[in-house]
Write a protein that holds these residues in place. Sequence first.
Motif, mmCIF file in Angstrom:
data_model
loop_
_atom_site.group_PDB
_atom_site.id
_atom_site.type_symbol
_atom_site.label_atom_id
_atom_site.label_comp_id
_atom_site.label_asym_id
_atom_site.label_seq_id
_atom_site.Cartn_x
_atom_site.Cartn_y
_atom_site.Cartn_z
ATOM 1 N N SER B 115 51.555 -22.813 54.432
ATOM 2 C CA SER B 115 51.233 -22.709 55.687
ATOM 3 C C SER B 115 50.060 -21.932 55.836
ATOM 4 O O SER B 115 49.839 -20.557 56.192
ATOM 5 C CB SER B 115 52.348 -21.603 56.542
ATOM 6 O OG SER B 115 53.743 -22.442 56.472
ATOM 7 N N LEU B 116 48.880 -22.581 55.688
ATOM 8 C CA LEU B 116 47.737 -21.784 55.655
ATOM 9 C C LEU B 116 47.176 -21.291 56.908
ATOM 10 O O LEU B 116 46.603 -20.461 57.239
ATOM 11 C CB LEU B 116 46.390 -22.900 55.209
ATOM 12 C CG LEU B 116 46.341 -22.815 54.037
ATOM 13 C CD1 LEU B 116 45.025 -23.908 53.745
ATOM 14 C CD2 LEU B 116 45.621 -21.687 53.456
ATOM 15 N N TYR B 117 48.020 -22.071 58.024
ATOM 16 C CA TYR B 117 47.687 -21.359 59.595
ATOM 17 C C TYR B 117 48.494 -20.064 59.943
ATOM 18 O O TYR B 117 48.527 -20.060 61.199
ATOM 19 C CB TYR B 117 47.710 -22.658 60.472
ATOM 20 C CG TYR B 117 46.838 -23.734 60.353
ATOM 21 C CD1 TYR B 117 45.484 -23.493 60.678
ATOM 22 C CD2 TYR B 117 47.296 -24.956 59.753
ATOM 23 C CE1 TYR B 117 44.483 -24.544 60.404
ATOM 24 C CE2 TYR B 117 46.430 -25.751 59.603
ATOM 25 C CZ TYR B 117 44.766 -25.716 59.655
ATOM 26 O OH TYR B 117 43.901 -26.641 59.434
ATOM 27 N N THR B 118 49.240 -19.407 58.873
ATOM 28 C CA THR B 118 49.934 -18.072 59.246
ATOM 29 C C THR B 118 49.089 -17.180 58.685
ATOM 30 O O THR B 118 49.452 -16.036 58.796
ATOM 31 C CB THR B 118 51.298 -18.099 58.943
ATOM 32 O OG1 THR B 118 51.238 -18.513 57.781
ATOM 33 C CG2 THR B 118 52.104 -19.215 60.025
ATOM 34 N N GLY B 119 47.925 -17.473 57.978
ATOM 35 C CA GLY B 119 47.390 -16.551 57.062
ATOM 36 C C GLY B 119 46.390 -15.694 57.661
ATOM 37 O O GLY B 119 45.898 -15.995 58.716
ATOM 38 N N ASP B 120 45.704 -14.464 57.062
ATOM 39 C CA ASP B 120 44.683 -14.104 57.682
ATOM 40 C C ASP B 120 43.946 -13.618 56.307
ATOM 41 O O ASP B 120 43.963 -13.947 55.264
ATOM 42 C CB ASP B 120 45.025 -12.652 58.509
ATOM 43 C CG ASP B 120 45.968 -11.832 57.936
ATOM 44 O OD1 ASP B 120 45.979 -11.625 56.922
ATOM 45 O OD2 ASP B 120 46.779 -11.292 58.614
ATOM 46 N N GLY B 121 42.836 -12.823 56.766
ATOM 47 C CA GLY B 121 41.748 -12.099 55.704
ATOM 48 C C GLY B 121 42.293 -11.578 54.562
ATOM 49 O O GLY B 121 41.706 -11.910 53.454
ATOM 50 N N GLY B 122 43.635 -11.031 54.794
ATOM 51 C CA GLY B 122 44.051 -10.320 53.660
ATOM 52 C C GLY B 122 44.787 -11.370 52.560
ATOM 53 O O GLY B 122 44.442 -11.160 51.545
ATOM 54 N N ASP B 123 45.451 -12.311 53.023
ATOM 55 C CA ASP B 123 45.699 -13.385 52.295
ATOM 56 C C ASP B 123 44.580 -14.109 51.498
ATOM 57 O O ASP B 123 44.548 -14.465 50.516
ATOM 58 C CB ASP B 123 46.489 -14.521 53.187
ATOM 59 C CG ASP B 123 47.796 -14.111 53.864
ATOM 60 O OD1 ASP B 123 48.650 -14.165 53.292
ATOM 61 O OD2 ASP B 123 47.442 -13.649 55.010
ATOM 62 N N ASN B 124 43.446 -14.282 52.229
ATOM 63 C CA ASN B 124 42.356 -15.057 51.671
ATOM 64 C C ASN B 124 41.815 -14.246 50.427
ATOM 65 O O ASN B 124 41.437 -14.527 49.491
ATOM 66 C CB ASN B 124 41.178 -15.017 52.748
ATOM 67 C CG ASN B 124 40.236 -16.219 52.282
ATOM 68 O OD1 ASN B 124 40.085 -16.475 51.245
ATOM 69 N ND2 ASN B 124 39.615 -16.477 53.256
ATOM 70 N N VAL B 125 41.764 -12.587 50.568
ATOM 71 C CA VAL B 125 41.355 -11.906 49.504
ATOM 72 C C VAL B 125 42.317 -12.155 48.239
ATOM 73 O O VAL B 125 41.934 -12.250 47.068
ATOM 74 C CB VAL B 125 41.246 -10.407 49.822
ATOM 75 C CG1 VAL B 125 40.940 -9.484 48.449
ATOM 76 C CG2 VAL B 125 40.347 -10.340 50.961
ATOM 77 N N VAL B 126 43.610 -11.953 48.547
ATOM 78 C CA VAL B 126 44.580 -12.002 47.422
ATOM 79 C C VAL B 126 44.441 -13.467 46.596
ATOM 80 O O VAL B 126 44.518 -13.673 45.255
ATOM 81 C CB VAL B 126 46.025 -11.909 47.917
ATOM 82 C CG1 VAL B 126 47.202 -12.281 46.839
ATOM 83 C CG2 VAL B 126 46.226 -10.544 48.287
ATOM 84 N N HIS B 127 44.279 -14.635 47.570
ATOM 85 C CA HIS B 127 44.172 -15.800 47.010
ATOM 86 C C HIS B 127 42.994 -15.873 45.935
ATOM 87 O O HIS B 127 43.216 -16.509 45.101
ATOM 88 C CB HIS B 127 43.681 -16.724 48.407
ATOM 89 C CG HIS B 127 44.064 -18.240 48.047
ATOM 90 N ND1 HIS B 127 44.910 -18.906 48.608
ATOM 91 C CD2 HIS B 127 43.272 -19.114 47.214
ATOM 92 C CE1 HIS B 127 44.874 -20.317 48.282
ATOM 93 N NE2 HIS B 127 43.801 -20.282 47.398
#
Lengths: 223, 389
Positions: B115-127
């Motif tokens: 569900s990429l459309y529920t993420g935010d900047g924090g998810d992006n960093v962890v990714h």
Amino acid sequence: MRASLSRPARAVLGLAGCALLLAAGGHLALTFLAVAPRNAASSKAADAVNDYIYPELEQNWQLFAPNPLARNETVWARATVRTGAGDFRTTPWRDLTAEDVAAIRGNPFPGHLDQNQLRRAWDAYGQSVSGPERGKDAHGVLLTTYLRRVVLQRLQQHVQADADAADAAGDRIIRVQVRGRFALIGPPAWDTARASERGVKPWFRTMPWWDVEPGDRIPGSRP
Amino acid sequence: MRRLVDRFTGTVLAPYQAAVVRIGFGGLFALFLVREWPNRLALYGDRSPWGLDLVRRQATLDHLFTLLVWSGSRFWFELVYTAAVAAAVLLALGWHTRAVSVLFLVGVLSVQNRSLYTGDGGDNVVHLMAIYLVFARCGRVWSLDARRRRAALRRDPETADAPGGTAVGLWAGCGLALAAAQLSGFGARTPGAWAVVLWALWAVHGAWGILNRSARGRGSEARAVCDGIATMAHNCAMGVIAAQVCLVYATAGWYKIQGDKWQDGTAVYYVLHLDYFRPWPALDSLLAGSSFALLAIAYGSVAMQVAFPFTVFQRRLKNVLLPLMIAEHLGIAVVLGLPFFSATMIVADALFLPTAWLRRLGAAFGRATARRRAPAPAARPAEALTLKG
């Protein structure tokens, strides 16, 4: 490099080291081009950069930049319901964002469901509709379906609750409509340069009716 | 130059910082998944409006990697979600770090890409960090691996690096799982490049295990070469991680400079009035009342973000800069209601803390845990020392 190693071993290490440095440097160069403003180099390599960065190395760091959003956007929705008796009725507009905001108030650990789901579904839809493809490309179709399902799921729970309260089983949503409400935050009191942005009345943008399609009915997520 | 080359090929640089990244992001992702446990089905499972049909279409269009498109069954979802929690916890603990870091990557991508459309900047960093960690020797200190190795060294320095039964079992299990995914046809829903990457990682781990199994292998030149390559890969990965954090701050800062609201110092006023980032309206009104405080916060954050890449490598400056940035992120966590995002940025900041501070922190933690375990602290001083690594 360790002197005790044989010449071929040192050659392998040297080659591997160069390859690794090249890979790391190339990665950083492409990442830099992805975050930099569009420039002579990045427009020339745009395809290569996009192919490399998407989907797993996405960079999105323009946090509240260049300017923070200066307005609150709220998503409202309503539905046409076919009642168990076979009549049709249209529900009043409901402010779905207000439910998110209420859940975030006073919560030290707001979750993604309240903070991101509807907000980002609406944003992504808006971007695809205002983009060059006007939401007609493959992603646009997916994002329209997504927004429709997000609001349907939430409306469904209210319609269900209303039906349960009125003991009217068999009510079914057959179409939904979404509108965005845009309210300028307005400049702070001491900002005289932006006085014209003060006291602007909120405005709505209403989307067309969307018929509920097979596969749209996903059981509710909130208790 | 010669010394530089020697250090690059022969020294695992910044082992404590690598451990910070591993423990920080592994631990945070585990906490995140536990926090979202009640909402897991609505966010990533069969209750998500981003249904299986949509994510499958998107995965094909964009070549996304996620195991959660393989099946829509509840059982498969719970299995993957729980496994992602387990991998994140084990990574933070440093249990068979190199293998688990790959499993962690698979977990992070599977959950987030569902569900990429529920993420935010924090998810992006962890990714991104999950990807980089696969290349880092991040279990050298503060890990179960390090503790096991120390114990093995005390027993017999000769065989300390020989793979044990668990390592072999883990490796064989991963191979079987990969083969099963491919033969069953599930793998067809995943971009082919990933199969190549995962098999390659598996082969590398296998080769390393074989080299370390026998005394002849351990003394061989091939092992020395592999060790050197792994060290260089680690050093490159740490460089990339540091540069990535700098790019995050540079992007956030340089784009703000172009915004007129950051220029006139009113930007924070608007941020404080965004309903989605407003858990404590009374607190916001308090802050928003002072034009001077808002201006200072706006200019201060932009200055710190823009300056970050240029000051963070200067010891004295960064010792001032980093605590300030960490304090700002603590503020953001509370005021804007973004605890998870802020925590990822604090870990990213902590990565630049001086090694001496980190070691002192580790020693203090070691003493604290040792005291809890053994009521008489003086009785087991050796234990406290070994815990800190």
